[in-house]
Design a protein around this motif. Structure first.
Motif, PDB file in Angstrom:
ATOM      1  N   ASN A 103       9.659 -29.418  17.017  1.00  0.00           N
ATOM      2  CA  ASN A 103       9.652 -30.717  16.339  1.00  0.00           C
ATOM      3  C   ASN A 103       9.640 -30.546  14.820  1.00  0.00           C
ATOM      4  O   ASN A 103      10.373 -31.217  14.101  1.00  0.00           O
ATOM      5  N   ALA A 104       8.787 -29.641  14.345  1.00  0.00           N
ATOM      6  CA  ALA A 104       8.720 -29.394  12.905  1.00  0.00           C
ATOM      7  C   ALA A 104      10.018 -28.774  12.396  1.00  0.00           C
ATOM      8  O   ALA A 104      10.516 -29.139  11.326  1.00  0.00           O
ATOM      9  N   LEU A 105      10.576 -27.852  13.159  1.00  0.00           N
ATOM     10  CA  LEU A 105      11.833 -27.218  12.749  1.00  0.00           C
ATOM     11  C   LEU A 105      12.963 -28.245  12.665  1.00  0.00           C
ATOM     12  O   LEU A 105      13.843 -28.158  11.797  1.00  0.00           O
ATOM     13  N   ALA A 106      12.942 -29.225  13.561  1.00  0.00           N
ATOM     14  CA  ALA A 106      13.991 -30.249  13.579  1.00  0.00           C
ATOM     15  C   ALA A 106      13.949 -31.142  12.340  1.00  0.00           C
ATOM     16  O   ALA A 106      14.956 -31.755  11.967  1.00  0.00           O
ATOM     17  N   VAL A 107      12.783 -31.204  11.696  1.00  0.00           N
ATOM     18  CA  VAL A 107      12.593 -32.106  10.553  1.00  0.00           C
ATOM     19  C   VAL A 107      12.944 -31.439   9.217  1.00  0.00           C
ATOM     20  O   VAL A 107      13.210 -32.113   8.224  1.00  0.00           O
ATOM     21  N   ILE A 108      12.966 -30.110   9.185  1.00  0.00           N
ATOM     22  CA  ILE A 108      13.141 -29.383   7.923  1.00  0.00           C
ATOM     23  C   ILE A 108      14.398 -29.797   7.149  1.00  0.00           C
ATOM     24  O   ILE A 108      14.328 -29.974   5.923  1.00  0.00           O
ATOM     25  N   PRO A 109      15.558 -29.969   7.793  1.00  0.00           N
ATOM     26  CA  PRO A 109      16.730 -30.414   7.006  1.00  0.00           C
ATOM     27  C   PRO A 109      16.490 -31.729   6.264  1.00  0.00           C
ATOM     28  O   PRO A 109      16.963 -31.899   5.133  1.00  0.00           O
ATOM     29  N   LEU A 110      15.746 -32.636   6.868  1.00  0.00           N
ATOM     30  CA  LEU A 110      15.424 -33.910   6.217  1.00  0.00           C
ATOM     31  C   LEU A 110      14.486 -33.703   5.030  1.00  0.00           C
ATOM     32  O   LEU A 110      14.633 -34.350   3.989  1.00  0.00           O
ATOM     33  N   LEU A 111      13.528 -32.795   5.187  1.00  0.00           N
ATOM     34  CA  LEU A 111      12.610 -32.492   4.094  1.00  0.00           C
ATOM     35  C   LEU A 111      13.360 -31.913   2.913  1.00  0.00           C
ATOM     36  O   LEU A 111      13.153 -32.317   1.759  1.00  0.00           O
ATOM     37  N   ASP A 112      14.244 -30.968   3.204  1.00  0.00           N
ATOM     38  CA  ASP A 112      14.991 -30.303   2.133  1.00  0.00           C
ATOM     39  C   ASP A 112      15.946 -31.272   1.434  1.00  0.00           C
ATOM     40  O   ASP A 112      16.132 -31.209   0.215  1.00  0.00           O
ATOM     41  N   LYS A 113      16.536 -32.168   2.186  1.00  0.00           N
ATOM     42  CA  LYS A 113      17.482 -33.137   1.606  1.00  0.00           C
ATOM     43  C   LYS A 113      16.778 -34.136   0.697  1.00  0.00           C
ATOM     44  O   LYS A 113      17.291 -34.496  -0.367  1.00  0.00           O
ATOM     45  N   SER A 114      15.582 -34.553   1.111  1.00  0.00           N
ATOM     46  CA  SER A 114      14.891 -35.635   0.405  1.00  0.00           C
ATOM     47  C   SER A 114      13.816 -35.154  -0.563  1.00  0.00           C
ATOM     48  O   SER A 114      13.305 -35.945  -1.359  1.00  0.00           O
ATOM     49  N   GLY A 115      13.443 -33.868  -0.463  1.00  0.00           N
ATOM     50  CA  GLY A 115      12.364 -33.357  -1.301  1.00  0.00           C
ATOM     51  C   GLY A 115      10.993 -33.850  -0.882  1.00  0.00           C
ATOM     52  O   GLY A 115      10.077 -33.953  -1.690  1.00  0.00           O
ATOM     53  N   THR A 116      10.842 -34.134   0.412  1.00  0.00           N
ATOM     54  CA  THR A 116       9.568 -34.662   0.933  1.00  0.00           C
ATOM     55  C   THR A 116       8.681 -33.532   1.449  1.00  0.00           C
ATOM     56  O   THR A 116       9.105 -32.744   2.300  1.00  0.00           O
ATOM     57  N   PRO A 117       7.427 -33.438   0.992  1.00  0.00           N
ATOM     58  CA  PRO A 117       6.522 -32.421   1.527  1.00  0.00           C
ATOM     59  C   PRO A 117       6.029 -32.781   2.932  1.00  0.00           C
ATOM     60  O   PRO A 117       5.784 -33.962   3.225  1.00  0.00           O
ATOM     61  N   LEU A 118       5.891 -31.780   3.777  1.00  0.00           N
ATOM     62  CA  LEU A 118       5.200 -31.903   5.064  1.00  0.00           C
ATOM     63  C   LEU A 118       3.919 -31.095   4.945  1.00  0.00           C
ATOM     64  O   LEU A 118       3.959 -29.874   4.796  1.00  0.00           O
ATOM     65  N   ILE A 119       2.787 -31.773   5.023  1.00  0.00           N
ATOM     66  CA  ILE A 119       1.486 -31.143   4.821  1.00  0.00           C
ATOM     67  C   ILE A 119       0.771 -30.978   6.154  1.00  0.00           C
ATOM     68  O   ILE A 119       0.660 -31.919   6.936  1.00  0.00           O
ATOM     69  N   GLY A 120       0.291 -29.762   6.411  1.00  0.00           N
ATOM     70  CA  GLY A 120      -0.509 -29.490   7.595  1.00  0.00           C
ATOM     71  C   GLY A 120       0.187 -29.738   8.909  1.00  0.00           C
ATOM     72  O   GLY A 120      -0.395 -30.393   9.784  1.00  0.00           O
TER      73      GLY A 120
END
Length: 369
Positions: A103-120
């Motif tokens: 689930n976390a791996l699936a979200v990484i492209p979105l984080l990188d595109k938007s510059g959004t941190p995922l904490i914990g």
């Protein structure tokens, strides 16, 4: 898609609408209805204790925290879509405590595109540590270290015939790398390595293999009901093999789901004992829980508690009206002790967080160390 909005407002402050300030929006996608829902709900309880306390004191720089939570049922595709909604439509500043390795791996492209941190992220996947994921800030130790220590423990107490049941997904493969390090150091090999479907393991095929191998111990790498139902099936054969599993199952709900099969099961831990009230972090969580009523501390609750404390500290340091970019800059240079010397340390080259591993045994319906 079920949406759960959690608003944390302190009645004692009774602020009027005219004085209310804009809220800091945080997002979370996690399993609230599937195989690990019991554990996730405990993690959310711990997170709520922190946020409720902060909001009762007026928020951060006068702004309250609002958490928008979406249920993904532990489905990576739903996690990705939930996170897209949170990031692109809800405009959250950060994501918090997303559950599950795939689930976390699936979200990484979105984080990188938007510059959004995922904490914990509520996972100990090495793939979230190395190579560096520039928008992921881990708080807990890795599954590889847990699995290695689990095998070392079994070997130390005299176990030679150790079997492994491994979830057939990225989480299971990741943890298995650590387990094999433990086997190599002990000079052993698994007597059985059984792959299991992540959500619906074939116990009728797996359990007879464990019994036929006369395993003294079973390292069960899986999540929630996929493990509890397997342990019950194993015990139904009359097997007394020592069962040991990882910290993703360190929740009171896991013990309840095991029922009469819980006694003697060993569960790895990534934070100090929730019963160790002499520890400042545990004492703080206990005091806030008591103030809320009948809330029992658990390892999963503490994980949510610590991750949210890290997020709150980063938001404070980011200053008024925090943006994703401001928060990211703070996190990349954060040194913070959430309590009792458990220092969280991040740099642009390392987002590992706390390095702590221990183990507990279930006895009398509780974790004991």
């Amino acid at each position: 898609m079920e949406t759960v909005r959690v608003f944390f407002c302190a009645a004692a402050l009774a602020l009027s609408a005219a004085n209310a300030k804009a809220q800091i929006l945080i997002g979370q996608s996690a399993d609230m209805s599937g195989p690990v829902a019991a554990s996730v709900k405990e993690t959310i309880l711990g997170s709520q204790l922190v946020i409720d306390h902060v909001n009762a004191q007026g928020g951060i720089h006068g702004e309250k925290i609002e958490v928008i939570r979406l249920d993904d049922g532990l489905d990576p595709k739903r996690s990705a879509e939930n996170s897209r909604v949170l990031i692109e439509e809800k405009k959250v500043v950060a994501l918090l405590l997303n559950r599950g390795t795939p689930n976390a791996l699936a979200v990484i492209p979105l984080l990188d595109k938007s510059g959004t941190p995922l904490i914990g992220p509520s996972t100990g996947a090495m793939s979230l540590h190395k190579p560096l994921q520039k928008h992921v800030f881990n708080v807990r130790s890795t599954y590889q270290r847990e699995a290695e220590k689990a095998v070392q423990h079994l070997h130390t107490v005299g176990m030679q015939r150790i079997a492994v049941v491994q979830a057939d997904d990225s989480f299971g493969k990741d943890a298995m790398e650590g387990a094999m390090k433990g086997f190599d150091k002990a000079g052993l090999k698994p007597v059985v390595l059984a792959l299991a479907d992540r959500n619906k393991p074939d116990y009728a095929a797996i359990v007879p293999k464990l019994a036929a191998a006369n395993a003294q111990a079973v390292l069960w790498i899986g999540s929630g009901t996929a493990v509890t139902e397997g342990v019950k099936a194993l015990r139904a054969t009359g097997s007394a093999a020592q069962v040991i599993t990882l910290s993703n199952n360190a929740a009171s709900g896991f013990i309840k789901e095991l029922g009469s099969a819980s006694g003697g099961v060993v569960v790895m831990q990534v934070l100090p004992s929730e019963r160790g009230l002499a520890h400042p972090l545990v004492k703080e969580a206990s005091d806030l829980a008591k103030a809320k009523g009948d809330i029992e501390l658990s390892p999963a609750l503490l994980e949510g508690f610590v991750a949210t404390k890290v997020m709150v500290e980063a938001l404070r340091r980011a200053g008024p009206k925090p943006t994703r970019a401001k928060l990211l800059a703070v996190l990349n240079d954060l040194r913070y002790d959430p309590g009792g010397g458990l220092e969280v340390s991040y740099s642009p080259q390392d987002h590992s967080g706390i390095d702590y591993v221990d183990l507990s045994i279930i006895s009398g319906g509780r974790f004991k160390r």
